[in-house]
Design a protein around this motif. Structure first.
Motif, PDB file in Angstrom:
ATOM      1  N   ASN A  84       0.770  -1.088  -0.173  1.00  0.00           N
ATOM      2  CA  ASN A  84       0.167  -0.044   0.085  1.00  0.00           C
ATOM      3  C   ASN A  84       0.956   1.132   0.126  1.00  0.00           C
ATOM      4  OD1 ASN A  84      -2.234  -1.557  -0.043  1.00  0.00           O
ATOM      5  ND2 ASN A  84      -2.426  -1.611   2.202  1.00  0.00           N
ATOM      6  N   ARG A  87       1.624   1.657  -3.500  1.00  0.00           N
ATOM      7  CA  ARG A  87       0.553   1.832  -4.296  1.00  0.00           C
ATOM      8  C   ARG A  87       0.060   3.569  -4.008  1.00  0.00           C
ATOM      9  NH1 ARG A  87      -2.077  -3.871  -3.133  1.00  0.00           N
ATOM     10  NH2 ARG A  87      -0.849  -4.941  -4.853  1.00  0.00           N
ATOM     11  N   LYS A  88       0.351   3.889  -2.825  1.00  0.00           N
ATOM     12  CA  LYS A  88       0.222   5.375  -2.545  1.00  0.00           C
ATOM     13  C   LYS A  88       0.611   6.412  -3.583  1.00  0.00           C
ATOM     14  CE  LYS A  88       1.097   6.680   1.597  1.00  0.00           C
ATOM     15  NZ  LYS A  88       0.948   6.476   3.216  1.00  0.00           N
ATOM     16  N   MET A  92      -2.372   3.600 -11.038  1.00  0.00           N
ATOM     17  CA  MET A  92      -2.467   2.733 -12.248  1.00  0.00           C
ATOM     18  C   MET A  92      -3.847   3.200 -13.068  1.00  0.00           C
ATOM     19  SD  MET A  92      -1.967  -1.336 -12.537  1.00  0.00           S
ATOM     20  CE  MET A  92      -0.888  -1.940 -13.925  1.00  0.00           C
ATOM     21  N   LEU A 111     -12.344   9.043  -2.901  1.00  0.00           N
ATOM     22  CA  LEU A 111     -12.490   7.995  -1.943  1.00  0.00           C
ATOM     23  C   LEU A 111     -11.023   7.591  -1.299  1.00  0.00           C
ATOM     24  CD1 LEU A 111     -14.255   5.928  -0.381  1.00  0.00           C
ATOM     25  CD2 LEU A 111     -13.874   4.351  -2.153  1.00  0.00           C
ATOM     26  N   ALA A 112     -10.095   7.211  -2.276  1.00  0.00           N
ATOM     27  CA  ALA A 112      -8.578   6.755  -1.751  1.00  0.00           C
ATOM     28  C   ALA A 112      -7.951   7.887  -1.122  1.00  0.00           C
ATOM     29  CB  ALA A 112      -7.909   6.360  -2.959  1.00  0.00           C
ATOM     30  N   LEU A 115      -9.538   7.942   2.541  1.00  0.00           N
ATOM     31  CA  LEU A 115      -9.251   6.621   3.173  1.00  0.00           C
ATOM     32  C   LEU A 115      -7.743   6.541   3.656  1.00  0.00           C
ATOM     33  CD1 LEU A 115     -11.652   4.127   1.650  1.00  0.00           C
ATOM     34  CD2 LEU A 115     -11.965   5.415   3.795  1.00  0.00           C
ATOM     35  N   VAL A 116      -7.124   6.651   2.414  1.00  0.00           N
ATOM     36  CA  VAL A 116      -5.617   6.185   2.620  1.00  0.00           C
ATOM     37  C   VAL A 116      -4.843   7.740   3.084  1.00  0.00           C
ATOM     38  CG1 VAL A 116      -3.761   5.493   1.488  1.00  0.00           C
ATOM     39  CG2 VAL A 116      -5.878   4.517   0.874  1.00  0.00           C
ATOM     40  N   LYS A 118      -6.089  10.572   4.472  1.00  0.00           N
ATOM     41  CA  LYS A 118      -6.847  11.304   5.231  1.00  0.00           C
ATOM     42  C   LYS A 118      -6.908  12.666   5.052  1.00  0.00           C
ATOM     43  CE  LYS A 118      -6.454   7.568   7.922  1.00  0.00           C
ATOM     44  NZ  LYS A 118      -7.532   6.426   7.516  1.00  0.00           N
ATOM     45  N   ARG A 160      -8.612  10.078 -10.929  1.00  0.00           N
ATOM     46  CA  ARG A 160      -8.590   9.214  -9.748  1.00  0.00           C
ATOM     47  C   ARG A 160      -7.193   8.930  -9.266  1.00  0.00           C
ATOM     48  NH1 ARG A 160     -11.686   3.584  -9.215  1.00  0.00           N
ATOM     49  NH2 ARG A 160      -9.751   2.943 -10.480  1.00  0.00           N
ATOM     50  N   SER A 161      -6.360   8.394 -10.412  1.00  0.00           N
ATOM     51  CA  SER A 161      -5.023   8.120  -9.991  1.00  0.00           C
ATOM     52  C   SER A 161      -4.188   9.275  -9.534  1.00  0.00           C
ATOM     53  CB  SER A 161      -4.212   7.221 -10.897  1.00  0.00           C
ATOM     54  OG  SER A 161      -4.654   7.739 -12.078  1.00  0.00           O
ATOM     55  N   MET A 164      -4.084  10.992  -5.919  1.00  0.00           N
ATOM     56  CA  MET A 164      -3.318  10.537  -4.910  1.00  0.00           C
ATOM     57  C   MET A 164      -1.898  11.471  -4.954  1.00  0.00           C
ATOM     58  SD  MET A 164      -4.934   8.233  -3.022  1.00  0.00           S
ATOM     59  CE  MET A 164      -3.855   7.145  -2.457  1.00  0.00           C
TER      60      MET A 164
ATOM     61  N   ARG B 120      -7.261  -1.444  -4.880  1.00  0.00           N
ATOM     62  CA  ARG B 120      -6.048  -1.749  -4.258  1.00  0.00           C
ATOM     63  C   ARG B 120      -4.901  -1.016  -4.956  1.00  0.00           C
ATOM     64  NH1 ARG B 120      -5.252  -6.130  -1.198  1.00  0.00           N
ATOM     65  NH2 ARG B 120      -3.822  -4.823  -0.312  1.00  0.00           N
ATOM     66  N   ALA B 121      -5.291  -0.754  -6.499  1.00  0.00           N
ATOM     67  CA  ALA B 121      -4.013  -0.279  -7.062  1.00  0.00           C
ATOM     68  C   ALA B 121      -4.233   1.334  -6.657  1.00  0.00           C
ATOM     69  CB  ALA B 121      -4.163  -0.150  -8.486  1.00  0.00           C
ATOM     70  N   ASN B 122      -5.274   1.784  -6.034  1.00  0.00           N
ATOM     71  CA  ASN B 122      -5.534   3.246  -5.910  1.00  0.00           C
ATOM     72  C   ASN B 122      -5.078   3.258  -4.161  1.00  0.00           C
ATOM     73  OD1 ASN B 122      -8.585   5.306  -6.105  1.00  0.00           O
ATOM     74  ND2 ASN B 122      -6.514   5.849  -6.548  1.00  0.00           N
ATOM     75  N   GLY B 123      -4.713   2.464  -3.516  1.00  0.00           N
ATOM     76  CA  GLY B 123      -3.833   2.421  -2.129  1.00  0.00           C
ATOM     77  C   GLY B 123      -4.676   2.143  -0.957  1.00  0.00           C
ATOM     78  N   MET B 124      -5.938   1.625  -1.441  1.00  0.00           N
ATOM     79  CA  MET B 124      -6.801   1.047  -0.397  1.00  0.00           C
ATOM     80  C   MET B 124      -6.347  -0.366   0.091  1.00  0.00           C
ATOM     81  SD  MET B 124     -10.507   1.996  -1.459  1.00  0.00           S
ATOM     82  CE  MET B 124     -10.666   3.129  -2.668  1.00  0.00           C
ATOM     83  N   GLN B 128     -10.560  -1.990   3.211  1.00  0.00           N
ATOM     84  CA  GLN B 128     -11.203  -0.766   2.710  1.00  0.00           C
ATOM     85  C   GLN B 128     -11.785  -1.156   1.457  1.00  0.00           C
ATOM     86  OE1 GLN B 128      -7.463   1.631   2.961  1.00  0.00           O
ATOM     87  NE2 GLN B 128      -8.454   2.724   4.667  1.00  0.00           N
ATOM     88  N   HIS B 132     -15.982  -0.681   1.185  1.00  0.00           N
ATOM     89  CA  HIS B 132     -16.396   0.645   0.417  1.00  0.00           C
ATOM     90  C   HIS B 132     -17.042   0.291  -1.021  1.00  0.00           C
ATOM     91  CE1 HIS B 132     -15.614   3.629   3.402  1.00  0.00           C
ATOM     92  NE2 HIS B 132     -14.449   2.781   3.721  1.00  0.00           N
TER      93      HIS B 132
END
Lengths: 253, 212
Positions: A84, A87-88, A92, A111-112, A115-116, A118, A160-161, A164, B120-124, B128, B132
């Motif tokens: 993770n 991936r942060k 992709m 969303l990410a 959640l990831v 914050k 979306r990508s 992050m 998962r690729a998005n970091g979750m 999670q 979600h």
């Protein structure tokens, strides 16, 4: 989690003698590949050659059998590495978009980060709207993915990508599932991101994009990197016979 | 029919309340337990697969009555005392959760793999993404079969009658055996069950339409 901090100008992505087997099938053969920060690398090759497998090992969607792979300072061969964390920082974009069907476009993007990372809700929303504007789908913020065209979906997926604030982006055949008239919109967004200095690895069949945007072209066949060359040099005269054949096939029509 | 109700409304209402309470408790917990075991079955850990499999196969392949009796008779002998209502509700929860686990697992597996991959690729994290992205879509797919499970659950709560759970069926039996008016008693009991199950059935259909 081990961050390997060496000199400042560390490669963003580095494969060292990576091998991958699916049971007996040798999917990746002795892969050595370095992608520096800010570089745009295009991966081409026939279908089934291992392009997707190669790019999917970078963010750990596929594992590998032997060798070493360092991404953004993290060692993927080390089982203690938290995927993770990688991936942060390494986003992709997929061939089939993979937008969250149960979320609106805006929620998909927010969303990410929520959640990831914050991220503060207000800042998150503003940032998401800015991104949507920059990829040209701000008017679809409240729509659901099923209400979008393929080209719009892919641009949302790119936004979306980007949300992050990644250090690198991976594109796995981002235009292969699109109708021809949608392709340019997506490629233009990708070009813009490239000129802003993003590190990118792109699996694609869009040779025009490769020629125009790529710093380097990787030609892969049968799980092996056959050519790793500056884009202008590669397109002028590919050295490998299989690369020549592939190019002549793909550019003819 | 009206007579049965006017003369015995207190027992009937108590039974109705107990049936409703048992159903709500069992529904809530069987949904949580069932979903948990469903997730066990899609996790990449072999040991959890086996745990999930064993749980599901044990509880869905033993008659509910046997499970209920086990908690009413056996458990109090060796462990803790349980009244009929508690024993029956636990039995019903375990039994129903095994069916719900199967249903929810099928729903999870019906969600396109790309959804998990994208998340998962998005970091979750896996959980999670599950919470979600995957589960909300999985539940949408399985609303019709879940509705069936819920209705079965309400009807199966009549097993409480066998373990002195003072539910609707128990009260009905009691009234029928004192008044001998079996015909009218069981019709009233049937109607009272319908008062729970019909709205439930329509609500599930409404959800299905709304979320489809």
């Amino acid at each position: 989690m081990i961050a390997l901090k060496e000199e400042k100008e560390m490669a963003m992505i580095e494969f060292k003698n990576v091998e991958k087997y699916y049971d007996k099938f040798h999917a990746l053969k002795n892969i050595n590949l370095k992608v520096d920060k800010g570089e745009v690398v295009v991966v081409i090759g026939p279908s089934g050659s291992g392009k997707s497998t190669l790019i999917r090992t970078i963010n750990g969607l596929e594992d590998f059998t032997e060798g070493q792979l360092i991404v953004n300072g993290y060692d993927l061969a080390d089982s203690k590495t938290d995927l993770n964390q990688i991936r942060k920082d390494v986003g992709m974009v997929f061939q089939h978009f993979n937008l969250y069907d149960n979320k609106t476009v805006l929620e998909n993007i927010m969303l990410a980060p929520k959640l990831v990372l914050k991220r503060d809700p207000k800042e998150n929303k503003e940032h998401a709207m800015r991104l949507l504007k920059s990829v040209g789908v701000a008017d679809k913020a409240e729509s659901y993915p099923r209400q979008l065209s393929g080209g719009q979906k892919q641009r949302v997926a790119i936004a979306r990508s980007l949300a992050m604030k990644p250090k690198a982006l991976l594109f796995d055949e981002p235009t292969s599932a699109l109708d021809p008239e949608m392709i340019d919109d997506v490629l233009n967004v990708m070009k813009k991101i490239a000129t802003e200095g993003m590190t990118m690895v792109v699996v694609t069949h869009e040779m025009g994009f490769a020629r125009e945007v790529a710093d380097r072209v990787i030609f892969i066949d049968d799980g092996e990197i056959l050519e790793d060359e500056r884009a202008d040099v590669f397109f002028k005269a590919p050295k490998e016979k299989r690369a020549q054949q592939f190019l002549s096939k793909i550019i003819k029509h | 029919m009206i007579n049965v109700f006017t003369q015995h409304w207190q027992e009937l209402l108590l039974g109705f309340g107990n049936t409703l309470l048992c159903s709500v408790i069992a529904l809530f917990f069987s949904l949580i337990i069932g979903s948990t075991f469903a997730i066990f079955e899609v996790l990449p850990y072999k040991i959890l697969h086996i745990v999930g499999r064993v749980y599901i196969e044990v509880f869905r392949n033993i008659p509910l009555l046997v499970i209920g009796m086990f908690f009413y008779v056996v458990v109090p002998q060796f462990f803790v005392t349980l009244d009929g209502f508690t024993a029956g509700t636990i039995g019903l929860t375990l039994y129903t959760s095994s069916f719900i686990a199967e249903t929810v697992r099928a729903g999870i597996q019906a969600v396109d793999d790309g959804q998990m991959e994208g998340a998962r690729a998005n970091g979750m994290s896996f959980m999670q993404a599950m919470w979600h992205i995957i589960l909300p879509q999985a539940f949408r797919y399985v609303i019709p079969p879940l509705g069936n499970q819920f209705i079965n659950l309400v009807k199966n709560s009549s097993v409480l009658a066998f373990v002195a759970g003072f539910d609707l069926m128990y009260q009905g039996d009691a009234i029928a055996s004192t008044t001998f008016d079996t015909f009218n008693t069981y019709i009233v009991v049937g109607i009272l069950y319908l008062i729970i199950t019909l709205p439930l059935s329509y609500y599930m259909r409404y959800l299905e339409k709304k979320l489809a």
